[in-house]
Write an enzyme that holds these catalytic residues in place. Structure first.
Site, PDB file in Angstrom:
ATOM      1  N   ASN A 152       0.808  -1.226   0.000  1.00 49.96           N
ATOM      2  CA  ASN A 152       0.000   0.000   0.000  1.00 49.96           C
ATOM      3  C   ASN A 152       0.841   1.278   0.000  1.00 49.96           C
ATOM      4  O   ASN A 152       0.377   2.318  -0.450  1.00 49.96           O
ATOM      5  CB  ASN A 152      -1.025   0.002   1.140  1.00 49.96           C
ATOM      6  CG  ASN A 152      -0.385  -0.045   2.495  1.00 49.96           C
ATOM      7  OD1 ASN A 152       0.618  -0.733   2.689  1.00 49.96           O
ATOM      8  ND2 ASN A 152      -0.940   0.676   3.442  1.00 49.96           N
ATOM      9  N   GLU A 198       4.208  -4.447  12.347  1.00 54.90           N
ATOM     10  CA  GLU A 198       3.231  -3.369  12.156  1.00 54.90           C
ATOM     11  C   GLU A 198       2.108  -3.937  11.315  1.00 54.90           C
ATOM     12  O   GLU A 198       2.291  -4.224  10.134  1.00 54.90           O
ATOM     13  CB  GLU A 198       3.876  -2.163  11.494  1.00 54.90           C
ATOM     14  CG  GLU A 198       4.769  -1.432  12.474  1.00 54.90           C
ATOM     15  CD  GLU A 198       5.290  -0.115  11.954  1.00 54.90           C
ATOM     16  OE1 GLU A 198       4.897   0.308  10.858  1.00 54.90           O
ATOM     17  OE2 GLU A 198       6.100   0.477  12.666  1.00 54.90           O
ATOM     18  N   GLU A 219       8.553   1.481  16.631  1.00 56.65           N
ATOM     19  CA  GLU A 219       9.718   1.983  15.904  1.00 56.65           C
ATOM     20  C   GLU A 219       9.602   3.501  15.817  1.00 56.65           C
ATOM     21  O   GLU A 219       8.573   4.077  16.150  1.00 56.65           O
ATOM     22  CB  GLU A 219       9.812   1.332  14.528  1.00 56.65           C
ATOM     23  CG  GLU A 219      10.091  -0.168  14.637  1.00 56.65           C
ATOM     24  CD  GLU A 219      10.603  -0.794  13.354  1.00 56.65           C
ATOM     25  OE1 GLU A 219      11.447  -0.176  12.690  1.00 56.65           O
ATOM     26  OE2 GLU A 219      10.147  -1.896  13.022  1.00 56.65           O
TER      27      GLU A 219
HETATM   28  P1  NAD Z   1       0.170  -9.346   3.570  1.00 56.56           P
HETATM   29  O1  NAD Z   1       0.288  -9.789   4.972  1.00 56.56           O
HETATM   30  O2  NAD Z   1      -0.631 -10.167   2.634  1.00 56.56           O
HETATM   31  O3  NAD Z   1       1.625  -9.263   2.900  1.00 56.56           O
HETATM   32  C1  NAD Z   1       2.665  -8.481   3.450  1.00 56.56           C
HETATM   33  C2  NAD Z   1       3.987  -9.049   2.983  1.00 56.56           C
HETATM   34  O4  NAD Z   1       4.151 -10.352   3.520  1.00 56.56           O
HETATM   35  C3  NAD Z   1       4.110  -9.203   1.463  1.00 56.56           C
HETATM   36  O5  NAD Z   1       5.418  -8.866   1.074  1.00 56.56           O
HETATM   37  C4  NAD Z   1       3.864 -10.687   1.256  1.00 56.56           C
HETATM   38  O6  NAD Z   1       4.491 -11.211   0.112  1.00 56.56           O
HETATM   39  C5  NAD Z   1       4.515 -11.263   2.501  1.00 56.56           C
HETATM   40  N1  NAD Z   1       4.056 -12.593   2.862  1.00 56.56           N
HETATM   41  C6  NAD Z   1       2.871 -13.190   2.568  1.00 56.56           C
HETATM   42  N2  NAD Z   1       2.842 -14.435   3.072  1.00 56.56           N
HETATM   43  C7  NAD Z   1       4.025 -14.638   3.713  1.00 56.56           C
HETATM   44  C8  NAD Z   1       4.586 -15.722   4.453  1.00 56.56           C
HETATM   45  N3  NAD Z   1       3.928 -16.865   4.624  1.00 56.56           N
HETATM   46  N4  NAD Z   1       5.813 -15.558   4.995  1.00 56.56           N
HETATM   47  C9  NAD Z   1       6.482 -14.404   4.842  1.00 56.56           C
HETATM   48  N5  NAD Z   1       6.011 -13.353   4.147  1.00 56.56           N
HETATM   49  C10 NAD Z   1       4.796 -13.467   3.584  1.00 56.56           C
HETATM   50  O7  NAD Z   1      -0.322  -7.862   3.626  1.00 56.56           O
HETATM   51  P2  NAD Z   1      -0.689  -6.922   2.392  1.00 56.56           P
HETATM   52  O8  NAD Z   1      -2.005  -7.327   1.858  1.00 56.56           O
HETATM   53  O9  NAD Z   1       0.478  -6.847   1.473  1.00 56.56           O
HETATM   54  O10 NAD Z   1      -0.810  -5.508   3.110  1.00 56.56           O
HETATM   55  C11 NAD Z   1      -1.960  -5.056   3.736  1.00 56.56           C
HETATM   56  C12 NAD Z   1      -1.853  -5.215   5.229  1.00 56.56           C
HETATM   57  O11 NAD Z   1      -0.725  -4.514   5.729  1.00 56.56           O
HETATM   58  C13 NAD Z   1      -3.044  -4.622   5.950  1.00 56.56           C
HETATM   59  O12 NAD Z   1      -3.444  -5.477   6.981  1.00 56.56           O
HETATM   60  C14 NAD Z   1      -2.491  -3.326   6.521  1.00 56.56           C
HETATM   61  O13 NAD Z   1      -3.168  -2.832   7.633  1.00 56.56           O
HETATM   62  C15 NAD Z   1      -1.096  -3.720   6.843  1.00 56.56           C
HETATM   63  N6  NAD Z   1      -0.247  -2.545   6.970  1.00 56.56           N
HETATM   64  C16 NAD Z   1       0.173  -2.137   8.219  1.00 56.56           C
HETATM   65  C17 NAD Z   1       0.943  -0.994   8.357  1.00 56.56           C
HETATM   66  C18 NAD Z   1       1.389  -0.506   9.701  1.00 56.56           C
HETATM   67  O14 NAD Z   1       2.289   0.298   9.756  1.00 56.56           O
HETATM   68  N7  NAD Z   1       0.782  -0.948  10.796  1.00 56.56           N
HETATM   69  C19 NAD Z   1       1.290  -0.257   7.226  1.00 56.56           C
HETATM   70  C20 NAD Z   1       0.834  -0.678   5.998  1.00 56.56           C
HETATM   71  C21 NAD Z   1       0.074  -1.827   5.875  1.00 56.56           C
END
Ligand code: NAD
Length: 502
Positions: free
Chosen positions: A163, A261, A469
């Site tokens: 995002n 996060e 962080e």
């Molecule tokens: P996601 O959890 O699907 O993926 C995040 C990352 O993890 C990607 O690079 C993905 O390839 C990787 N990943 C997926 N499966 C994995 C596994 N089994 N092992 C290791 N890595 C793996 O999340 P998304 O859909 O990419 O992002 C949206 C989410 O991120 C939302 O829940 C959002 O709230 C969160 N987010 C949080 C913050 C924060 O600062 N708190 C900031 C931005 C987004």
């Protein structure tokens, strides 16, 4: 792409040439296969990107381990000077980075240009400066001198979402490198391209080979082996709660410290004594980035007595939100990142409506624009406890609920397993103090939103994450904090006889 075909090494996006291979040990490394990178704007394929597996992850961790001793031993002023050159490199390429990121993840070009990419540069500059000033005063305890130092931890694995790909990655890469660690980054498969451009910038800035590495690929094929790797010393993950659980389980046997996060379901609490213009603006602002913002305050809670007027004013303003191509300066919100995500958001809204929620704005796809454009949506009358009020949708979907008094407002705001952020709008300074103290969130905004300083702690409570962080909290995580106890000259007594806490 089939293995027997020649794999592409580059793509061109918005006039910018991008290497689509991994970046390991200071050189481009081809993978055995590629995956398609689809732009959300029109669902066209903009790149075939090399897909990493355990093989590339092993190579990247090995390169990072090899580079670690020299980078860690480099005088901090020298390291920081290199990171400032990275910041300059980002600044010199803001326009390119902005155009590529917009095409890749569909976020607004104007915000990439003006806000996001300059912030990426800040992520290096701020932590480079911070590292140079990092010092804890010695402590005197019973005549002993106790010196607290911040030793680099080793290899830091960083896994990031789509995002705000470059912003979120560099917010961890900046402090990790500034603290003397080396890094392996696994960027998101739905928006991987700016990570590759960052590798070019790092090389041009003189970051030594192996200090920064990028392994592209899917979560299961590249993220999972990185999380489970015994050669990493820290793991910083930004993403969703379910993935975080898998990452934590994979990292657990190696006792790797984690920083998480994660998602949110943050409230925006509007009291009857508020500045209504401000409250309306803050509410409509939640549609930014088509609601694909972890910090977004999608649960709007408003005092009964002003609910009708507030809702009417919000509707009036929300109708003016311009949806369209994110490269157009006039556009306020664009498309959702992928077909999978679009279907997920649509599912949430459809189930909410079936369950009795009423859309007073939007409620489905934008049929005029087609593709992945989902209309800004406001739902009222959602059933208490229903998933639209409890689960993260990550789309342009707000709910409005009402409360009768402060007590109920606080209870409703805290009625979530998440705890990333909370926003309250009130004209009463005493109420601001009282309510903010009771809200369960890592960040509470009073009469403002999204203001976030790099020196302040950032993170979430409950399901929104582990750890903080920012500023000293980043260095606490990315270093091994050491206490060295110097006995006074001529000291001959064992510590235990003097009394120790251990
Ligand atoms: P996601 O959890 O699907 O993926 C995040 C990352 O993890 C990607 O690079 C993905 O390839 C990787 N990943 C997926 N499966 C994995 C596994 N089994 N092992 C290791 N890595 C793996 O999340 P998304 O859909 O990419 O992002 C949206 C989410 O991120 C939302 O829940 C959002 O709230 C969160 N987010 C949080 C913050 C924060 O600062 N708190 C900031 C931005 C987004």
């Amino acid at each position: 792409m089939p293995l027997d075909e020649q794999l592409p090494t580059h793509t061109e996006v918005e006039g910018v040439r991008i290497d689509v291979r991994h970046w390991i040990g200071g050189r481009r490394v081809a993978g055995a296969s590629t995956f398609a990178d689809i732009s959300p704007i029109d669902e066209t394929e903009i790149a075939q990107v090399h897909a990493g597996t355990a093989t590339e992850v092993d190579a990247a961790v090995a390169a990072a381990r090899e580079a670690f001793p020299a980078w860690a031993a480099m005088p901090v002023a020298e390291r920081s000077a290199i990171l400032r050159r990275v910041a300059e490199g980002v600044e010199a390429r803001v326009e390119e980075l902005a155009r590529v990121e917009t095409r890749d993840n569909g976020s607004l070009l104007r915000s990439h240009r003006r806000g996001v990419m300059p912030r990426v540069a800040m992520n290096f500059r701020f932590f480079a400066d911070y590292a140079e000033q990092l010092a804890h005063p010695d402590m005197e305890v019973r005549g002993h001198r106790e010196r607290i130092s911040y030793d680099p931890a080793g290899v830091v694995a960083i896994i990031t979402p789509w995002n705000a790909p470059l912003m979120l990655a560099t917010w961890r890469i900046g402090p990790a490198l500034a603290a003397g660690n080396t890094v392996v980054l696994k960027p998101p498969e739905w928006a991987p391209l700016t990570a590759s451009l960052l590798a070019d910038i790092m090389a041009e800035a003189g970051v030594p080979d192996g200090v920064f590495n990028v392994v592209q690929g899917t979560g299961t094929e590249a993220g999972a082996p990185l999380s489970a790797h015994p050669g990493i010393n820290r793991l910083s993950f930004t993403g969703s709660v379910p993935t975080a659980g898998r990452v934590a389980a994979a990292a657990a046997p190696n006792i790797v410290p984690l920083s998480f996060e994660l998602g949110g379901k943050s409230p925006l609490v509007v009291f009857e004594d508020c500045d209504l213009d401000l409250a309306v603006n803050l509410t409509v602002e939640q549609f930014d980035n088509a609601g694909q913002v972890c910090l977004g305050a999608f649960r709007v809670l408003v005092a009964d007595s002003i609910a009708a007027e507030f809702t009417e004013r919000v509707l009036e303003k929300a109708k003016q939100v311009v949806q369209g191509d994110p490269r157009d300066e006039a556009t306020d919100i664009s498309a959702l990142v992928s077909r999978v995500h679009f279907d997920r958001v649509r599912g949430f809204v459809e189930r909410a409506i079936e369950g009795g929620a009423r859309p007073i704005l939007g409620g489905g796809p934008n049929e005029e624009l087609g593709g992945l454009f989902f209309r800004p949506t406001i739902l009222v009358d959602a059933k208490p406890g229903s998933e639209i009020l409890t689960e993260e949708v990550f789309g342009p979907v707000l709910t409005i609920q009402t409360f009768s008094d402060e007590e109920e407002a606080v209870a409703m705001a805290n009625d979530t397993r998440f705890g990333l952020a909370a926003t309250l709008v009130t004209g009463d300074p005493d109420r601001a103090e009282r309510v903010s103290a009771r809200l369960n969130a890592g960040t509470v905004w009073v009469n403002c939103f999204f203001v976030r300083d790099l020196g302040a702690p950032f993170g979430g409570n409950g399901r929104s994450g582990i750890g903080r962080e920012g500023g000293i909290w980043s260095f606490d995580f990315y270093t091994d904090v050491k206490n060295t106890v110097f006995a006074p000259a001529g000291w001959t007594v064992a510590g235990s006889e003097e009394g120790s806490d251990g």
